[in-house]
Design a protein around this motif. Structure first.
Motif, PDB file in Angstrom:
ATOM      1  N   ALA A  40       0.853  -1.194   0.000  1.00  0.00           N
ATOM      2  CA  ALA A  40       0.000   0.000   0.000  1.00  0.00           C
ATOM      3  C   ALA A  40       0.884   1.238   0.000  1.00  0.00           C
ATOM      4  O   ALA A  40       1.745   1.378   0.870  1.00  0.00           O
ATOM      5  N   PHE A  41       0.685   2.121  -0.967  1.00  0.00           N
ATOM      6  CA  PHE A  41       1.535   3.310  -1.050  1.00  0.00           C
ATOM      7  C   PHE A  41       0.800   4.446  -1.751  1.00  0.00           C
ATOM      8  O   PHE A  41      -0.186   4.241  -2.453  1.00  0.00           O
ATOM      9  N   THR A  42       1.316   5.642  -1.547  1.00  0.00           N
ATOM     10  CA  THR A  42       0.722   6.826  -2.148  1.00  0.00           C
ATOM     11  C   THR A  42       1.205   7.007  -3.582  1.00  0.00           C
ATOM     12  O   THR A  42       2.356   6.717  -3.903  1.00  0.00           O
ATOM     13  N   HIS A  43       0.309   7.477  -4.421  1.00  0.00           N
ATOM     14  CA  HIS A  43       0.679   7.797  -5.804  1.00  0.00           C
ATOM     15  C   HIS A  43       1.518   9.070  -5.838  1.00  0.00           C
ATOM     16  O   HIS A  43       2.513   9.154  -6.557  1.00  0.00           O
ATOM     17  N   MET A  44       1.110  10.053  -5.005  1.00  0.00           N
ATOM     18  CA  MET A  44       1.833  11.322  -4.936  1.00  0.00           C
ATOM     19  C   MET A  44       1.899  11.783  -3.491  1.00  0.00           C
ATOM     20  O   MET A  44       0.879  11.836  -2.803  1.00  0.00           O
ATOM     21  N   SER A  45       3.089  12.109  -3.027  1.00  0.00           N
ATOM     22  CA  SER A  45       3.272  12.509  -1.641  1.00  0.00           C
ATOM     23  C   SER A  45       2.628  13.865  -1.370  1.00  0.00           C
ATOM     24  O   SER A  45       2.809  14.817  -2.143  1.00  0.00           O
ATOM     25  N   ASN A  46       1.899  13.953  -0.265  1.00  0.00           N
ATOM     26  CA  ASN A  46       1.269  15.220   0.103  1.00  0.00           C
ATOM     27  C   ASN A  46       2.247  16.179   0.772  1.00  0.00           C
ATOM     28  O   ASN A  46       1.891  17.327   1.053  1.00  0.00           O
ATOM     29  N   VAL A  47       3.470  15.744   1.007  1.00  0.00           N
ATOM     30  CA  VAL A  47       4.502  16.592   1.604  1.00  0.00           C
ATOM     31  C   VAL A  47       5.580  16.928   0.572  1.00  0.00           C
ATOM     32  O   VAL A  47       5.896  18.092   0.339  1.00  0.00           O
ATOM     33  N   LEU A  78      16.127  29.309   2.856  1.00  0.00           N
ATOM     34  CA  LEU A  78      14.918  28.521   2.606  1.00  0.00           C
ATOM     35  C   LEU A  78      15.309  27.182   1.987  1.00  0.00           C
ATOM     36  O   LEU A  78      16.042  27.142   0.994  1.00  0.00           O
ATOM     37  N   LYS A  79      14.808  26.099   2.570  1.00  0.00           N
ATOM     38  CA  LYS A  79      15.099  24.755   2.078  1.00  0.00           C
ATOM     39  C   LYS A  79      13.813  24.089   1.614  1.00  0.00           C
ATOM     40  O   LYS A  79      12.853  23.979   2.376  1.00  0.00           O
ATOM     41  N   VAL A  80      13.815  23.665   0.368  1.00  0.00           N
ATOM     42  CA  VAL A  80      12.683  22.928  -0.195  1.00  0.00           C
ATOM     43  C   VAL A  80      12.952  21.443  -0.063  1.00  0.00           C
ATOM     44  O   VAL A  80      14.061  20.970  -0.333  1.00  0.00           O
ATOM     45  N   PHE A  81      11.928  20.687   0.337  1.00  0.00           N
ATOM     46  CA  PHE A  81      12.052  19.240   0.473  1.00  0.00           C
ATOM     47  C   PHE A  81      11.401  18.561  -0.738  1.00  0.00           C
ATOM     48  O   PHE A  81      10.318  18.956  -1.173  1.00  0.00           O
ATOM     49  N   GLY A  82      12.078  17.534  -1.242  1.00  0.00           N
ATOM     50  CA  GLY A  82      11.493  16.776  -2.339  1.00  0.00           C
ATOM     51  C   GLY A  82      12.275  16.912  -3.626  1.00  0.00           C
ATOM     52  O   GLY A  82      13.273  17.646  -3.706  1.00  0.00           O
ATOM     53  N   PRO A  83      11.809  16.237  -4.664  1.00  0.00           N
ATOM     54  CA  PRO A  83      12.546  16.150  -5.926  1.00  0.00           C
ATOM     55  C   PRO A  83      12.368  17.400  -6.792  1.00  0.00           C
ATOM     56  O   PRO A  83      11.562  18.281  -6.463  1.00  0.00           O
ATOM     57  N   PRO A  84      13.086  17.471  -7.905  1.00  0.00           N
ATOM     58  CA  PRO A  84      12.901  18.594  -8.834  1.00  0.00           C
ATOM     59  C   PRO A  84      11.529  18.562  -9.501  1.00  0.00           C
ATOM     60  O   PRO A  84      10.783  17.575  -9.376  1.00  0.00           O
ATOM     61  N   ALA A  85      11.209  19.620 -10.209  1.00  0.00           N
ATOM     62  CA  ALA A  85       9.864  19.819 -10.746  1.00  0.00           C
ATOM     63  C   ALA A  85       9.400  18.676 -11.643  1.00  0.00           C
ATOM     64  O   ALA A  85       8.220  18.314 -11.636  1.00  0.00           O
ATOM     65  N   GLU A  86      10.305  18.109 -12.411  1.00  0.00           N
ATOM     66  CA  GLU A  86       9.892  17.081 -13.372  1.00  0.00           C
ATOM     67  C   GLU A  86       9.398  15.800 -12.704  1.00  0.00           C
ATOM     68  O   GLU A  86       8.783  14.951 -13.357  1.00  0.00           O
ATOM     69  N   HIS A  87       9.642  15.653 -11.412  1.00  0.00           N
ATOM     70  CA  HIS A  87       9.213  14.440 -10.713  1.00  0.00           C
ATOM     71  C   HIS A  87       8.227  14.725  -9.585  1.00  0.00           C
ATOM     72  O   HIS A  87       8.016  13.877  -8.725  1.00  0.00           O
ATOM     73  N   ARG A  88       7.626  15.912  -9.586  1.00  0.00           N
ATOM     74  CA  ARG A  88       6.702  16.239  -8.505  1.00  0.00           C
ATOM     75  C   ARG A  88       5.437  16.881  -9.060  1.00  0.00           C
ATOM     76  O   ARG A  88       5.412  17.404 -10.167  1.00  0.00           O
ATOM     77  N   GLY A  89       4.384  16.805  -8.235  1.00  0.00           N
ATOM     78  CA  GLY A  89       3.155  17.525  -8.524  1.00  0.00           C
ATOM     79  C   GLY A  89       3.207  18.901  -7.912  1.00  0.00           C
ATOM     80  O   GLY A  89       4.270  19.396  -7.501  1.00  0.00           O
ATOM     81  N   GLY A  90       2.047  19.549  -7.803  1.00  0.00           N
ATOM     82  CA  GLY A  90       1.993  20.937  -7.375  1.00  0.00           C
ATOM     83  C   GLY A  90       2.067  21.134  -5.882  1.00  0.00           C
ATOM     84  O   GLY A  90       1.230  21.842  -5.306  1.00  0.00           O
ATOM     85  N   VAL A  91       3.041  20.530  -5.234  1.00  0.00           N
ATOM     86  CA  VAL A  91       3.215  20.614  -3.781  1.00  0.00           C
ATOM     87  C   VAL A  91       4.656  21.025  -3.483  1.00  0.00           C
ATOM     88  O   VAL A  91       5.592  20.407  -3.996  1.00  0.00           O
ATOM     89  N   VAL A  92       4.811  22.057  -2.659  1.00  0.00           N
ATOM     90  CA  VAL A  92       6.149  22.496  -2.261  1.00  0.00           C
ATOM     91  C   VAL A  92       6.159  22.704  -0.752  1.00  0.00           C
ATOM     92  O   VAL A  92       5.534  23.626  -0.234  1.00  0.00           O
TER      93      VAL A  92
END
Length: 414
Positions: A176-183, A329-343
């Motif tokens: 069971a896993f998320t399609h897109m991380s909410n964080v 300021l530190k952003v968590f997560g991958p670059p834009a090409e691998h993420r949805g509209g969450v920062v």
């Protein structure tokens, strides 16, 4: 440089459909809503569809033979058909209405999990899961003596697929896993992950709360066994969500809740459950919300899911570019090409709640906290983050307002 986003979707035309976006949160301060990951705003089409139902066709469903009852039933079942088409389910009866994503996952845990899992069975989850896809399995695991293992998140915000394949070698019963991380906004390689899980003999539950509103999700193409998502994150009302499950699975799963409408026959000491999907829909459902849900899907389809995804990708790429100019300021997560509209981000020396409060003074709505993902924040080494999330009605100018407000945060805190 900004791309010509107006060729993707007509943002100003879309914004005119959302009454709340015209609001000033205080005199002279216009709302900038950057919290769609928590809940999306509603277009007039959704508001008016629900209003029309209450004014014209309000009645209970599957019961009365009078005109209103038949109209209400037809609207409710038409909404189910609309959802089935939207995610390309094979049959409408594979769509179970729930209150939200959380209830849909709990339904799988309590119905399929209780009846199919045995002591020592393994469930594989990930470190980036929302609490809704952790706690139900923890409860079930404690009750039945199950093993829970977790796919690690890498330092750059991806799932460790090598570790995932090693866990699959232990022959889990469920993944069971998320399609897109909410964080993190990470869009996981779900097609590959589902295929690998099935090769290992596991069932797959996909948390689509963040993906279904923003991406084209085709359950047949994915081959997923269970998919959970909510209306309120995709322009629809609160109080209604969906569990998609393969017909053969639903047929063999016991009822989740008992009461009206989930039964075919009741005697004092026994009952016969209704056919699917009604077997899982006890009591009076969220009828008006189903009507609004259908209207939300129609709205998204009219804009085009591919266009929405393309526009959000462009918007988040611009946001990441602008946020990178803010010292500390530190952003968590991958670059834009691998993420949805969450920062999600942190600012050195400033608590996320202080950031959110100052942004609110500027009319900018973001979320601060652990975003119902405490284990992930622990992995990231922070107690909380500030999260800005984008949808089809946000603009590049709003990104600029966010950056200007964050610069004020830094000025205030030195």
């Amino acid at each position: 440089m900004r791309a010509n986003h107006l060729k993707v979707i007509s943002v100003e035309k879309i914004r005119a459909d959302f009454p709340i976006l015209q609001r000033e949160v205080r005199p002279g301060v216009k709302l900038v809503y950057l919290d769609s990951t928590a809940t999306a705003q509603k277009p007039l089409a959704v508001i008016e569809a629900m209003d029309k139902y209450y004014r014209w066709s309000n009645a209970n469903i599957h019961r009365g033979v009078h005109t209103l009852g038949e109209e209400a039933t037809a609207l409710y079942e038409a909404a189910r058909q609309r959802v089935a088409r939207f995610i390309n389910a094979r049959k409408t009866r594979e769509i179970v209405f729930t209150r939200n994503t959380t209830e849909a996952i709990n339904l799988v845990a309590y119905s399929w999990g209780r009846s199919q899992l045995h002591p020592g069975d393994l469930i594989v989850l990930t470190e980036m899961e929302h609490h809704s896809n952790l706690v139900p399995w923890q409860i079930l695991g404690a009750e039945k003596g199950l093993r829970l293992e977790f796919v690690p998140v890498t330092d750059d915000g991806y799932l460790d697929l090598i570790a995932y394949q090693q866990l699959l070698e232990q022959r889990p019963r469920l993944v069971a896993f998320t399609h897109m991380s909410n964080v993190l906004g990470t869009i996981n390689p779900v097609t590959q992950m589902i295929e690998l899980a099935h090769q290992a003999g596991a069932m797959v539950l996909l948390d689509g709360a963040q993906s279904v509103p923003h991406l084209r999700v085709d359950v047949q193409a994915l081959g997923v066994d269970f998919l959970a998502f909510s209306a309120h994150k995709m322009l629809g009302p609160t109080g209604i969500g969906v569990l998609y499950a393969r017909e053969d699975l639903l047929e063999h799963m016991p009822p989740f809740l008992g009461g009206g409408d989930m039964i075919k026959k009741v005697q004092l000491r026994s009952f016969v459950p209704n056919e699917i999907p009604y077997k899982f829909e006890a009591g009076t459902p969220a009828i008006a919300e189903a009507v609004g849900f259908a209207a939300a899907i129609d709205y998204l389809e009219n804009v085009g899911m591919e266009a929405i995804a393309a526009y959000e990708h462009e918007l988040v790429a611009y946001a990441l570019e602008r946020l990178a100019t803010i010292p500390g300021l530190k952003v968590f997560g991958p670059p834009a090409e691998h993420r949805g509209g969450v920062v999600s981000f942190s600012i050195e020396g400033v608590h996320p709640h202080d950031v959110a409060q100052i942004l609110d003074r500027e009319g900018i709505a973001v979320r601060a906290g652990h975003h119902c993902a405490m284990p992930l924040h622990e992995k990231l080494g922070v107690a909380a983050t500030t999260r800005a999330s984008f949808y089809l009605y946000n603009t590049f100018d709003e990104v600029d307002r966010l950056v200007e407000a964050l610069q004020k945060v830094q000025t205030i805190f030195g």
